[in-house]
Design an enzyme around this catalytic site. Structure first.
Site, PDB file in Angstrom:
ATOM      1  N   SER A 107       0.838  -1.209   0.000  1.00  0.00           N
ATOM      2  CA  SER A 107       0.000   0.000   0.000  1.00  0.00           C
ATOM      3  C   SER A 107       0.868   1.253   0.000  1.00  0.00           C
ATOM      4  O   SER A 107       1.932   1.284   0.631  1.00  0.00           O
ATOM      5  CB  SER A 107      -0.867  -0.010   1.265  1.00  0.00           C
ATOM      6  OG  SER A 107      -1.475   1.245   1.463  1.00  0.00           O
ATOM      7  N   TYR A 130      -3.147   5.738  -4.844  1.00  0.00           N
ATOM      8  CA  TYR A 130      -4.398   6.505  -4.874  1.00  0.00           C
ATOM      9  C   TYR A 130      -4.171   7.696  -5.797  1.00  0.00           C
ATOM     10  O   TYR A 130      -3.030   8.030  -6.115  1.00  0.00           O
ATOM     11  CB  TYR A 130      -4.729   7.079  -3.486  1.00  0.00           C
ATOM     12  CG  TYR A 130      -4.764   6.094  -2.353  1.00  0.00           C
ATOM     13  CD1 TYR A 130      -5.915   5.369  -2.088  1.00  0.00           C
ATOM     14  CD2 TYR A 130      -3.663   5.921  -1.532  1.00  0.00           C
ATOM     15  CE1 TYR A 130      -5.966   4.477  -1.024  1.00  0.00           C
ATOM     16  CE2 TYR A 130      -3.697   5.028  -0.465  1.00  0.00           C
ATOM     17  CZ  TYR A 130      -4.850   4.318  -0.224  1.00  0.00           C
ATOM     18  OH  TYR A 130      -4.893   3.443   0.827  1.00  0.00           O
ATOM     19  N   THR A 156      -6.430   2.380  -6.468  1.00  0.00           N
ATOM     20  CA  THR A 156      -7.645   2.394  -5.632  1.00  0.00           C
ATOM     21  C   THR A 156      -8.486   3.617  -5.971  1.00  0.00           C
ATOM     22  O   THR A 156      -7.991   4.743  -5.921  1.00  0.00           O
ATOM     23  CB  THR A 156      -7.246   2.430  -4.142  1.00  0.00           C
ATOM     24  OG1 THR A 156      -6.492   1.251  -3.851  1.00  0.00           O
ATOM     25  CG2 THR A 156      -8.468   2.483  -3.235  1.00  0.00           C
ATOM     26  N   ARG A 165     -14.793   5.679  10.619  1.00  0.00           N
ATOM     27  CA  ARG A 165     -14.611   4.461  11.424  1.00  0.00           C
ATOM     28  C   ARG A 165     -14.558   4.894  12.887  1.00  0.00           C
ATOM     29  O   ARG A 165     -13.597   5.527  13.327  1.00  0.00           O
ATOM     30  CB  ARG A 165     -13.334   3.755  10.992  1.00  0.00           C
ATOM     31  CG  ARG A 165     -13.384   3.406   9.489  1.00  0.00           C
ATOM     32  CD  ARG A 165     -12.040   3.366   8.852  1.00  0.00           C
ATOM     33  NE  ARG A 165     -12.132   3.331   7.389  1.00  0.00           N
ATOM     34  CZ  ARG A 165     -11.083   3.249   6.598  1.00  0.00           C
ATOM     35  NH1 ARG A 165      -9.869   3.178   7.112  1.00  0.00           N
ATOM     36  NH2 ARG A 165     -11.231   3.240   5.298  1.00  0.00           N
ATOM     37  N   LYS A 252      -9.070  -0.952  -8.412  1.00  0.00           N
ATOM     38  CA  LYS A 252      -9.682  -1.496  -7.187  1.00  0.00           C
ATOM     39  C   LYS A 252     -10.829  -0.604  -6.724  1.00  0.00           C
ATOM     40  O   LYS A 252     -10.686   0.618  -6.696  1.00  0.00           O
ATOM     41  CB  LYS A 252      -8.611  -1.575  -6.090  1.00  0.00           C
ATOM     42  CG  LYS A 252      -9.076  -2.099  -4.758  1.00  0.00           C
ATOM     43  CD  LYS A 252      -7.876  -2.412  -3.880  1.00  0.00           C
ATOM     44  CE  LYS A 252      -8.288  -2.955  -2.533  1.00  0.00           C
ATOM     45  NZ  LYS A 252      -8.751  -1.912  -1.627  1.00  0.00           N
ATOM     46  N   HIS A 276     -13.787  -2.041  -0.260  1.00  0.00           N
ATOM     47  CA  HIS A 276     -12.725  -1.627   0.667  1.00  0.00           C
ATOM     48  C   HIS A 276     -12.883  -2.310   2.032  1.00  0.00           C
ATOM     49  O   HIS A 276     -12.707  -1.696   3.091  1.00  0.00           O
ATOM     50  CB  HIS A 276     -12.718  -0.104   0.827  1.00  0.00           C
ATOM     51  CG  HIS A 276     -11.348   0.477   0.962  1.00  0.00           C
ATOM     52  ND1 HIS A 276     -10.660   1.064  -0.073  1.00  0.00           N
ATOM     53  CD2 HIS A 276     -10.499   0.549   2.023  1.00  0.00           C
ATOM     54  CE1 HIS A 276      -9.480   1.477   0.343  1.00  0.00           C
ATOM     55  NE2 HIS A 276      -9.355   1.157   1.621  1.00  0.00           N
ATOM     56  N   ARG A 279     -15.044  -0.736   4.695  1.00  0.00           N
ATOM     57  CA  ARG A 279     -14.480   0.389   5.439  1.00  0.00           C
ATOM     58  C   ARG A 279     -14.896   1.739   4.867  1.00  0.00           C
ATOM     59  O   ARG A 279     -14.547   2.779   5.404  1.00  0.00           O
ATOM     60  CB  ARG A 279     -12.944   0.301   5.410  1.00  0.00           C
ATOM     61  CG  ARG A 279     -12.412  -0.934   6.069  1.00  0.00           C
ATOM     62  CD  ARG A 279     -10.986  -1.248   5.644  1.00  0.00           C
ATOM     63  NE  ARG A 279      -9.984  -0.364   6.205  1.00  0.00           N
ATOM     64  CZ  ARG A 279      -9.531  -0.421   7.443  1.00  0.00           C
ATOM     65  NH1 ARG A 279     -10.027  -1.315   8.286  1.00  0.00           N
ATOM     66  NH2 ARG A 279      -8.595   0.407   7.872  1.00  0.00           N
ATOM     67  N   ASP A 307     -12.221  -8.800  -3.530  1.00  0.00           N
ATOM     68  CA  ASP A 307     -11.771  -8.908  -2.142  1.00  0.00           C
ATOM     69  C   ASP A 307     -12.949  -8.603  -1.226  1.00  0.00           C
ATOM     70  O   ASP A 307     -14.002  -8.132  -1.680  1.00  0.00           O
ATOM     71  CB  ASP A 307     -10.569  -7.992  -1.848  1.00  0.00           C
ATOM     72  CG  ASP A 307     -10.913  -6.503  -1.740  1.00  0.00           C
ATOM     73  OD1 ASP A 307     -12.107  -6.129  -1.684  1.00  0.00           O
ATOM     74  OD2 ASP A 307      -9.972  -5.696  -1.711  1.00  0.00           O
ATOM     75  N   GLY A 309     -14.148 -10.039   2.911  1.00  0.00           N
ATOM     76  CA  GLY A 309     -14.863 -11.064   3.670  1.00  0.00           C
ATOM     77  C   GLY A 309     -14.266 -12.456   3.621  1.00  0.00           C
ATOM     78  O   GLY A 309     -14.789 -13.366   4.270  1.00  0.00           O
TER      79      GLY A 309
HETATM   80  C1  HOC Z   1      -6.330   6.589   7.724  1.00  0.00           C
HETATM   81  C2  HOC Z   1      -5.382   6.390   6.625  1.00  0.00           C
HETATM   82  O1  HOC Z   1      -6.844   1.711   2.666  1.00  0.00           O
HETATM   83  C3  HOC Z   1      -7.737   2.104   4.847  1.00  0.00           C
HETATM   84  C4  HOC Z   1      -6.566   2.162   3.929  1.00  0.00           C
HETATM   85  C5  HOC Z   1      -5.774   3.417   3.905  1.00  0.00           C
HETATM   86  C6  HOC Z   1      -6.456   4.664   4.271  1.00  0.00           C
HETATM   87  C7  HOC Z   1      -5.607   5.901   4.224  1.00  0.00           C
HETATM   88  C8  HOC Z   1      -5.866   6.846   5.298  1.00  0.00           C
HETATM   89  O2  HOC Z   1      -7.615   2.465   6.004  1.00  0.00           O
HETATM   90  O3  HOC Z   1      -8.801   1.627   4.451  1.00  0.00           O
END
Ligand code: HOC
Length: 381
Positions: A107, A130, A156, A165, A252, A276, A279, A307, A309
């Site tokens: 990543s 990204y 991505t 989150r 992705k 993702h 997320r 991807d 699960g």
């Molecule tokens: C909080 C960091 O793909 C994720 C990763 C990277 C996110 C970049 C920011 O946390 O889902």
């Protein structure tokens, strides 16, 4: 923990050994986590056709992903901050993947840099980017990935804004962690992790800090993301990156058939059906439920990966049966890493390979390249 026999055992051990802030970062989804949960639970609804008295000798899991030989149709997903699950985490995971003959995807948001991983591996790995506002930084990342001999670029598209989150906000996530009293106490209760971190210099984002001209402080990740990621991202940028990179490009974050058609038009070599890991857009379909429509729409024009699960070899073979050429595992290898470092990633891959191999045999097949919907009970997928 006595004998580790499945991915859940690795998860439990990782939860004991990794500081809460980083374990939670890996093992959570956005908002209500409904998509995060559905990614896995929707696999359980799909049922196999058991076959008997079929010759099960000489089984093979070997295949290709974007034309590259793999020992099984599984790659390690790009995961942010793997190097916070275990000291030097990305290097250790890349070494385990290399020995296993499966791709490792580094990543951009890794702790170990592209150069760190290249220095400790001997086969090409994949790199993920990204679209950030600073196009010069993307240019430099692409040049560094080329110099490191990376053999595929994963782009991505679903993280221009960050899904909320709750646990990360409550934990005050940062890398390295802020030295507050609760963090220090929590880290002291994880001596293996803490000793490892004391023994490495790699504690912040190796691809970014010191490399991107406008970044010195990554302490607030979500505000950094909102400043850096380009909200005006379009398919023109994808075409530009494809042309700038010049090698295999994997897109992705595709969950919709219309976007899948646009991915084909952009010149990508493969797309990943992905939300993702649950997320980002909470309430999106699980990846395994989104997969069939995308295979129907563009499966003859582009290689399709998925991807989200996957926690077993049974889940892998279900995705292959629905038309994925390969799948990515994220959390399973992070659990392995947090539990036991490189040995834990190897254990994770071993568990998944054995489950995949035996399940294929129970379904009456000996070659993973022959797996299709015939192994599933109609009406369950
Ligand atoms: C909080 C960091 O793909 C994720 C990763 C990277 C996110 C970049 C920011 O946390 O889902």
């Amino acid at each position: 923990m006595s004998v580790i026999t499945n991915i859940e055992d690795l998860r439990i051990l990782a939860q004991k050994r990794v500081p809460r802030m980083f374990y939670d970062y890996a093992d959570s989804g956005s908002w209500t986590e409904s998509t995060y949960r559905a990614n896995n639970s929707d696999f359980a609804d799909m049922k196999f056709r058991q076959r008997v008295a079929v010759n099960m000798e000489n089984r093979t899991l070997a295949t290709t992903m974007v034309g590259q030989a793999v020992s099984m149709p599984v790659a390690l997903a790009p995961t942010g901050m793997a190097g916070m699950q275990h000291a030097d985490g990305e290097i250790l995971a890349a070494k385990a993947a290399e020995k296993f003959g499966v791709p490792f995807t580094l990543s951009t948001m890794s702790i170990c840099s592209i150069e760190d991983v290249a220095a400790h591996t001997s086969k090409p790995f994949w790199f993920q980017v990204y679209v950030m506002k600073d196009r010069d930084f993307i240019n430099r990342l692409i040049d560094r990935a080329k110099a490191a001999n990376c053999s595929a670029l994963v782009l991505t598209l679903d993280l221009q804004i960050l899904g909320q989150r709750h646990k990360d906000l409550k934990n005050g996530l940062s890398a390295p962690p802020k030295l507050t009293i609760p963090n220090i106490l929590n880290m002291m209760s994880k001596p293996r992790w803490s000793m490892g971190m004391l023994g490495t210099q790699r504690r912040t984002f190796g691809n970014i800090v010191g490399h991107a001209s406008n970044v010195s402080d990554m302490s607030s990740l979500s505000s950094w993301t909102s400043q850096q990621f380009d909200l005006a991202l379009s398919w023109k940028d994808v075409e530009w990156i494809k042309q700038r990179w010049g090698g295999k490009l994997i897109i992705k974050g595709i969950m919709d058939a219309e976007d899948a058609h646009l991915a084909v038009e952009s010149g990508a070599d493969a797309l990943i059906v992905s939300n993702h890991g649950g997320r980002q857009l909470d309430g999106a379909l699980s990846s395994i439920r989104a997969l069939p429509a995308i295979v129907d729409a563009v499966g003859k024009q582009i290689e399709i990966h998925m991807d989200g699960g996957i926690r077993s070899g049974q889940d892998v073979i279900k995705a292959i049966a629905l038309g994925a050429k390969g799948v990515y595992i994220g959390r399973p290898f992070l659990y392995g890493l947090g539990a036991m470092g490189e040995a834990g990633v190897t254990k994770c891959l071993d568990i998944i390979r054995n489950e995949l191999d035996l399940t294929m045999a129970f379904c009456g097949l000996t070659d993973v390249n022959k797996v299709d919907k015939q192994i599933l009970i109609p009406g369950t997928y």
